[in-house]
Motif scaffolding. Structure first.
Motif, PDB file in Angstrom:
ATOM      1  N   LYS A 179       0.831  -1.212   0.000  1.00 20.00           N
ATOM      2  CA  LYS A 179       0.000   0.000   0.000  1.00 20.00           C
ATOM      3  C   LYS A 179       0.862   1.258   0.000  1.00 20.00           C
ATOM      4  N   ARG A 180       1.905   1.261   0.825  1.00 19.61           N
ATOM      5  CA  ARG A 180       2.771   2.439   0.919  1.00 19.61           C
ATOM      6  C   ARG A 180       3.471   2.724  -0.411  1.00 19.61           C
ATOM      7  N   VAL A 181       3.981   1.672  -1.040  1.00 17.07           N
ATOM      8  CA  VAL A 181       4.630   1.845  -2.340  1.00 17.07           C
ATOM      9  C   VAL A 181       3.609   2.331  -3.364  1.00 17.07           C
ATOM     10  N   ASP A 182       2.409   1.766  -3.353  1.00 13.26           N
ATOM     11  CA  ASP A 182       1.385   2.177  -4.310  1.00 13.26           C
ATOM     12  C   ASP A 182       0.991   3.642  -4.113  1.00 13.26           C
ATOM     13  N   GLN A 183       0.876   4.066  -2.854  1.00 19.08           N
ATOM     14  CA  GLN A 183       0.559   5.474  -2.582  1.00 19.08           C
ATOM     15  C   GLN A 183       1.652   6.383  -3.120  1.00 19.08           C
ATOM     16  N   TYR A 184       2.892   5.965  -2.962  1.00 16.26           N
ATOM     17  CA  TYR A 184       4.010   6.749  -3.468  1.00 16.26           C
ATOM     18  C   TYR A 184       3.997   6.811  -4.996  1.00 16.26           C
ATOM     19  N   ILE A 185       3.920   5.660  -5.652  1.00  8.67           N
ATOM     20  CA  ILE A 185       3.976   5.599  -7.117  1.00  8.67           C
ATOM     21  C   ILE A 185       2.760   6.282  -7.740  1.00  8.67           C
ATOM     22  N   SER A 186       1.598   6.136  -7.118  1.00  6.96           N
ATOM     23  CA  SER A 186       0.349   6.665  -7.682  1.00  6.96           C
ATOM     24  C   SER A 186       0.301   8.184  -7.756  1.00  6.96           C
ATOM     25  N   GLN A 187       1.185   8.870  -7.082  1.00  7.29           N
ATOM     26  CA  GLN A 187       1.175  10.331  -7.120  1.00  7.29           C
ATOM     27  C   GLN A 187       1.873  10.887  -8.373  1.00  7.29           C
ATOM     28  N   PHE A 188       2.471   9.983  -9.167  1.00  6.43           N
ATOM     29  CA  PHE A 188       3.193  10.413 -10.360  1.00  6.43           C
ATOM     30  C   PHE A 188       2.468   9.974 -11.626  1.00  6.43           C
ATOM     31  N   LYS A 189       2.437  10.854 -12.607  1.00  3.05           N
ATOM     32  CA  LYS A 189       1.777  10.596 -13.890  1.00  3.05           C
ATOM     33  C   LYS A 189       2.329   9.344 -14.571  1.00  3.05           C
ATOM     34  N   GLU A 190       3.644   9.121 -14.439  1.00  4.86           N
ATOM     35  CA  GLU A 190       4.296   7.987 -15.109  1.00  4.86           C
ATOM     36  C   GLU A 190       3.854   6.644 -14.540  1.00  4.86           C
ATOM     37  N   GLY A 191       3.512   6.588 -13.278  1.00  5.66           N
ATOM     38  CA  GLY A 191       3.071   5.343 -12.654  1.00  5.66           C
ATOM     39  C   GLY A 191       4.166   4.298 -12.621  1.00  5.66           C
ATOM     40  N   TYR A 192       3.746   3.040 -12.616  1.00  9.54           N
ATOM     41  CA  TYR A 192       4.701   1.924 -12.562  1.00  9.54           C
ATOM     42  C   TYR A 192       5.403   1.758 -13.903  1.00  9.54           C
ATOM     43  N   PHE A 193       6.664   1.306 -13.832  1.00  5.45           N
ATOM     44  CA  PHE A 193       7.409   0.993 -15.044  1.00  5.45           C
ATOM     45  C   PHE A 193       6.867  -0.297 -15.646  1.00  5.45           C
ATOM     46  N   SER A 194       7.220  -0.548 -16.896  1.00  3.31           N
ATOM     47  CA  SER A 194       6.835  -1.797 -17.559  1.00  3.31           C
ATOM     48  C   SER A 194       7.586  -2.958 -16.908  1.00  3.31           C
ATOM     49  N   PRO A 195       7.100  -4.200 -17.080  1.00  3.94           N
ATOM     50  CA  PRO A 195       7.793  -5.348 -16.500  1.00  3.94           C
ATOM     51  C   PRO A 195       9.268  -5.447 -16.915  1.00  3.94           C
ATOM     52  N   LEU A 196       9.565  -5.156 -18.160  1.00  3.17           N
ATOM     53  CA  LEU A 196      10.953  -5.224 -18.610  1.00  3.17           C
ATOM     54  C   LEU A 196      11.817  -4.176 -17.906  1.00  3.17           C
ATOM     55  N   SER A 197      11.292  -2.972 -17.746  1.00  2.95           N
ATOM     56  CA  SER A 197      12.021  -1.930 -17.026  1.00  2.95           C
ATOM     57  C   SER A 197      12.170  -2.286 -15.554  1.00  2.95           C
ATOM     58  N   MET A 198      11.137  -2.903 -14.989  1.00  5.96           N
ATOM     59  CA  MET A 198      11.216  -3.337 -13.586  1.00  5.96           C
ATOM     60  C   MET A 198      12.320  -4.371 -13.418  1.00  5.96           C
ATOM     61  N   LEU A 199      12.416  -5.294 -14.360  1.00 11.48           N
ATOM     62  CA  LEU A 199      13.461  -6.311 -14.296  1.00 11.48           C
ATOM     63  C   LEU A 199      14.839  -5.656 -14.389  1.00 11.48           C
ATOM     64  N   ALA A 200      14.976  -4.658 -15.237  1.00 11.28           N
ATOM     65  CA  ALA A 200      16.244  -3.937 -15.350  1.00 11.28           C
ATOM     66  C   ALA A 200      16.566  -3.228 -14.033  1.00 11.28           C
ATOM     67  N   ARG A 201      15.570  -2.600 -13.411  1.00 11.61           N
ATOM     68  CA  ARG A 201      15.778  -1.940 -12.106  1.00 11.61           C
ATOM     69  C   ARG A 201      16.183  -2.947 -11.045  1.00 11.61           C
ATOM     70  N   LEU A 202      15.533  -4.101 -11.046  1.00 12.15           N
ATOM     71  CA  LEU A 202      15.855  -5.146 -10.081  1.00 12.15           C
ATOM     72  C   LEU A 202      17.306  -5.601 -10.251  1.00 12.15           C
ATOM     73  N   THR A 203      17.713  -5.775 -11.489  1.00  9.39           N
ATOM     74  CA  THR A 203      19.086  -6.180 -11.798  1.00  9.39           C
ATOM     75  C   THR A 203      20.081  -5.115 -11.338  1.00  9.39           C
ATOM     76  N   GLU A 204      19.746  -3.845 -11.560  1.00  5.75           N
ATOM     77  CA  GLU A 204      20.609  -2.749 -11.109  1.00  5.75           C
ATOM     78  C   GLU A 204      20.782  -2.782  -9.596  1.00  5.75           C
ATOM     79  N   GLU A 205      19.677  -2.956  -8.889  1.00  7.01           N
ATOM     80  CA  GLU A 205      19.729  -2.973  -7.427  1.00  7.01           C
ATOM     81  C   GLU A 205      20.508  -4.182  -6.905  1.00  7.01           C
TER      82      GLU A 205
END
Length: 120
Positions: A14-40
């Motif tokens: 819920k906390r992450v969703d509240q944070y992300i939902s305040q931005f027009k861009e919203g969640y990244f695509s699954p491929l971008s999420m995988l790239a972010r996960l790999t970076e982290e």
């Protein structure tokens, strides 16, 4: 040090969703999420190597901690799960059940070690 905070996986999602939902861009695509996960994961690996490996930090490198990198990793995992409408608690429960069943006899149990030392 401040008071220790605890939260459920539902609270985290819920906390992450509240944070992300305040931005027009919203969640990244699954491929971008995988790239972010790999970076982290790479950043976590770098910190582990600095603390426990043979590669000390350069004097110009910013001080970070394994705890901070694990926190970043959790944020990205929660974001990834949210973007795909996955309940982390349910996903974790399924994984733990799989490990508990599949790997039940894979490792040496502490109670078995105690029994082995009592036999002469």
């Amino acid at each position: 040090m401040g008071e220790k905070k605890t939260c459920t996986t539902e609270d985290m999602q819920k906390r992450v969703d509240q944070y992300i939902s305040q931005f027009k861009e919203g969640y990244f695509s699954p491929l971008s999420m995988l790239a972010r996960l790999t970076e982290e994961i790479g950043e976590l690996a770098r910190e582990v190597n600095h603390y426990f490996g043979e590669k000390p930090k350069k004097t110009t490198e910013k001080e970070k901690s394994i705890e901070e990198e694990l926190g970043d990793l959790i944020f990205v995992i929660v974001s990834f799960a949210n973007s795909l409408n996955i309940d982390i608690s349910e996903a974790f429960d399924r994984s733990m059940t799989k490990f508990e069943v599949r790997d039940h006899n894979r490792w040496t149990r502490l109670d078995e070690q105690k029994e082995d030392t009592t036999h002469d």
